[in-house]
Design an enzyme around this catalytic site. Structure first.
Site, PDB file in Angstrom:
ATOM      1  N   SER A  64       0.790  -1.237   0.000  1.00  0.00           N
ATOM      2  CA  SER A  64       0.000   0.000   0.000  1.00  0.00           C
ATOM      3  C   SER A  64       0.816   1.277   0.000  1.00  0.00           C
ATOM      4  O   SER A  64       0.253   2.361  -0.167  1.00  0.00           O
ATOM      5  CB  SER A  64      -0.942   0.019   1.200  1.00  0.00           C
ATOM      6  OG  SER A  64      -2.012  -0.832   0.935  1.00  0.00           O
ATOM      7  N   LYS A  67       0.261   3.308  -2.959  1.00  0.00           N
ATOM      8  CA  LYS A  67      -0.925   4.175  -3.067  1.00  0.00           C
ATOM      9  C   LYS A  67      -0.558   5.665  -2.977  1.00  0.00           C
ATOM     10  O   LYS A  67      -1.281   6.512  -3.483  1.00  0.00           O
ATOM     11  CB  LYS A  67      -1.934   3.823  -1.966  1.00  0.00           C
ATOM     12  CG  LYS A  67      -2.501   2.406  -2.091  1.00  0.00           C
ATOM     13  CD  LYS A  67      -3.341   2.036  -0.865  1.00  0.00           C
ATOM     14  CE  LYS A  67      -3.856   0.601  -0.953  1.00  0.00           C
ATOM     15  NZ  LYS A  67      -4.538   0.171   0.298  1.00  0.00           N
ATOM     16  N   TYR A 192      -4.033  -2.746 -10.008  1.00  0.00           N
ATOM     17  CA  TYR A 192      -3.812  -2.342  -8.610  1.00  0.00           C
ATOM     18  C   TYR A 192      -2.867  -3.337  -7.909  1.00  0.00           C
ATOM     19  O   TYR A 192      -1.909  -2.937  -7.241  1.00  0.00           O
ATOM     20  CB  TYR A 192      -5.179  -2.247  -7.909  1.00  0.00           C
ATOM     21  CG  TYR A 192      -5.142  -2.280  -6.408  1.00  0.00           C
ATOM     22  CD1 TYR A 192      -4.779  -1.150  -5.676  1.00  0.00           C
ATOM     23  CD2 TYR A 192      -5.491  -3.437  -5.705  1.00  0.00           C
ATOM     24  CE1 TYR A 192      -4.740  -1.185  -4.289  1.00  0.00           C
ATOM     25  CE2 TYR A 192      -5.460  -3.482  -4.325  1.00  0.00           C
ATOM     26  CZ  TYR A 192      -5.075  -2.360  -3.620  1.00  0.00           C
ATOM     27  OH  TYR A 192      -5.035  -2.395  -2.258  1.00  0.00           O
ATOM     28  N   TYR A 244      -4.760   3.371   8.012  1.00  0.00           N
ATOM     29  CA  TYR A 244      -6.104   2.779   8.129  1.00  0.00           C
ATOM     30  C   TYR A 244      -6.765   3.216   9.427  1.00  0.00           C
ATOM     31  O   TYR A 244      -6.660   4.366   9.819  1.00  0.00           O
ATOM     32  CB  TYR A 244      -6.030   1.244   8.015  1.00  0.00           C
ATOM     33  CG  TYR A 244      -5.273   0.816   6.785  1.00  0.00           C
ATOM     34  CD1 TYR A 244      -5.719   1.214   5.525  1.00  0.00           C
ATOM     35  CD2 TYR A 244      -4.120   0.048   6.863  1.00  0.00           C
ATOM     36  CE1 TYR A 244      -5.027   0.835   4.383  1.00  0.00           C
ATOM     37  CE2 TYR A 244      -3.425  -0.332   5.734  1.00  0.00           C
ATOM     38  CZ  TYR A 244      -3.887   0.075   4.504  1.00  0.00           C
ATOM     39  OH  TYR A 244      -3.201  -0.286   3.391  1.00  0.00           O
ATOM     40  N   VAL A 262       1.137  -3.710   3.831  1.00  0.00           N
ATOM     41  CA  VAL A 262       1.110  -5.009   4.526  1.00  0.00           C
ATOM     42  C   VAL A 262       2.361  -5.846   4.272  1.00  0.00           C
ATOM     43  O   VAL A 262       2.547  -6.881   4.909  1.00  0.00           O
ATOM     44  CB  VAL A 262      -0.143  -5.871   4.196  1.00  0.00           C
ATOM     45  CG1 VAL A 262      -1.395  -5.292   4.817  1.00  0.00           C
ATOM     46  CG2 VAL A 262      -0.295  -6.110   2.727  1.00  0.00           C
TER      47      VAL A 262
END
Ligand code: GLU
Length: 308
Positions: A64, A67, A192, A244, A262
């Site tokens: 992530s 992102k 993705y 998160y 992760v």
């Protein structure tokens, strides 16, 4: 000036008792195969000087963290229009939650939860039209901000997530049902997954994030990637949404804009000073690197470099 090498070595030593705490992500089978007991930390200053401890040259799956780069690219292309498809509020929910998306009619809270990042990838797919071209542009951008042509992705991790990414496909389909996905759900999530499978080490990551510490301009080579205003907003979203449903906790303990993955990596921005990256694959219950989070907390405590 502070003795950064000594500070990093102190942190590494103080973290020894925690080295076996937490668990490696196993919902992507290829990720569960990494050696769980690794630790690395790097910082890169504006003049390019880098200090590191641990396995700072071993690449890992950035997951992530990618992102941040896709959000940056999409913001550059779509400007404010991007926020018609994705918000910028903390979600307070796990990274892969479907529930909120249902009652908020397919508009993800922010670009750093999975649903939001999938929408961002979808927007890039619409812009570049082909999946290969979209991925190439994302990778090229990461190579540019890292000033390193050798960065690539791990096809095994990519395939593994393609074979097991059921929740992400469900998120994409749910958004498609609400009219918030322009491309095929399957090709969007495959793209993705591919940018999540990009591999970098902590030295490369600390270097790559410098432009966000310097108003959108690479402090080493002077390249301007985004405007100062965009850099401010990306940092704000990293601070409020980068971890998160543990983003508040991370801000409380660390106090820096940062993004976790992760795969066990975290990048953090010290405005006007440096980029930081940490890696340790064992995760806490929120899916963020356990040792990585502690390392950053120790770093800001020892240096006083939090934004607060
Ligand atoms: N590829 C991962 C997923 O979609 C990214 C999650 C993360 O790094 O937090 O589940």
């Amino acid at each position: 000036m502070q003795n950064y090498q000594q500070i990093l070595e102190e942190i590494q030593l103080e973290l020894q008792p925690y080295l076996h705490k937490g668990t490696v992500a196993n919902y992507i089978p290829a990720l569960s195969k990494v050696n769980p007991n690794q630790f690395a930390m790097s910082i890169t200053l504006f003049d390019g000087t880098t200090y590191s401890v641990g396995c700072s040259q071993s690449r890992f799956s950035i997951q992530s963290i990618s992102k941040v780069f896709t959000f940056t690219k999409a913001l550059n292309i779509y400007r404010h229009n991007l926020y018609k498809k994705v918000g910028r509020e903390p979600s307070g929910n796990p990274f892969n939650s479907l529930v909120q998306l249902e009652y908020e009619k397919g508009i993800p809270r922010n670009p750093f939860i999975n649903a939001g990042a999938i929408v961002v990838t979808d927007a890039l797919l619409t812009h570049y039209q082909k999946t290969e071209k979209t991925f190439e542009n994302i990778l090229t951008f990461i190579q540019e901000v890292s000033d390193n042509q050798n960065i690539g992705y791990d096809p095994m991790v990519w395939r593994s997530e393609c074979e097991h990414g059921f929740r992400n496909l469900a998120l994409a389909n749910l958004m498609k049902s609400f009219g918030n996905l322009e491309n095929e759900a399957s090709s969007t999530v495959e793209t993705y997954f591919k940018h999540c499978a990009i591999t970098m080490n902590t030295q490369e990551l600390a270097r790559s994030i410098l432009f966000l510490a310097n108003h959108g301009i690479d402090p080493i080579n002077g390249k301007k990637f985004i405007t100062s205003d965009q850099a401010k907003r990306i940092n704000a979203v990293m601070l409020t949404c980068g971890h998160y449903d543990a983003s508040g906790d991370f801000a409380f303990h660390v106090g820096l804009p940062a993004k976790s993955g992760v795969g066990g990596g975290i990048v953090a921005v010290v405005p006007k000073k440096m980029g930081i990256a940490v890696f340790s694959p064992r995760l806490n219950s929120w899916g963020n690197s356990l040792l990585g989070t502690k390392a950053l907390e120790l770093f800001t405590a020892k240096t006083g470099f939090s934004i607060f």
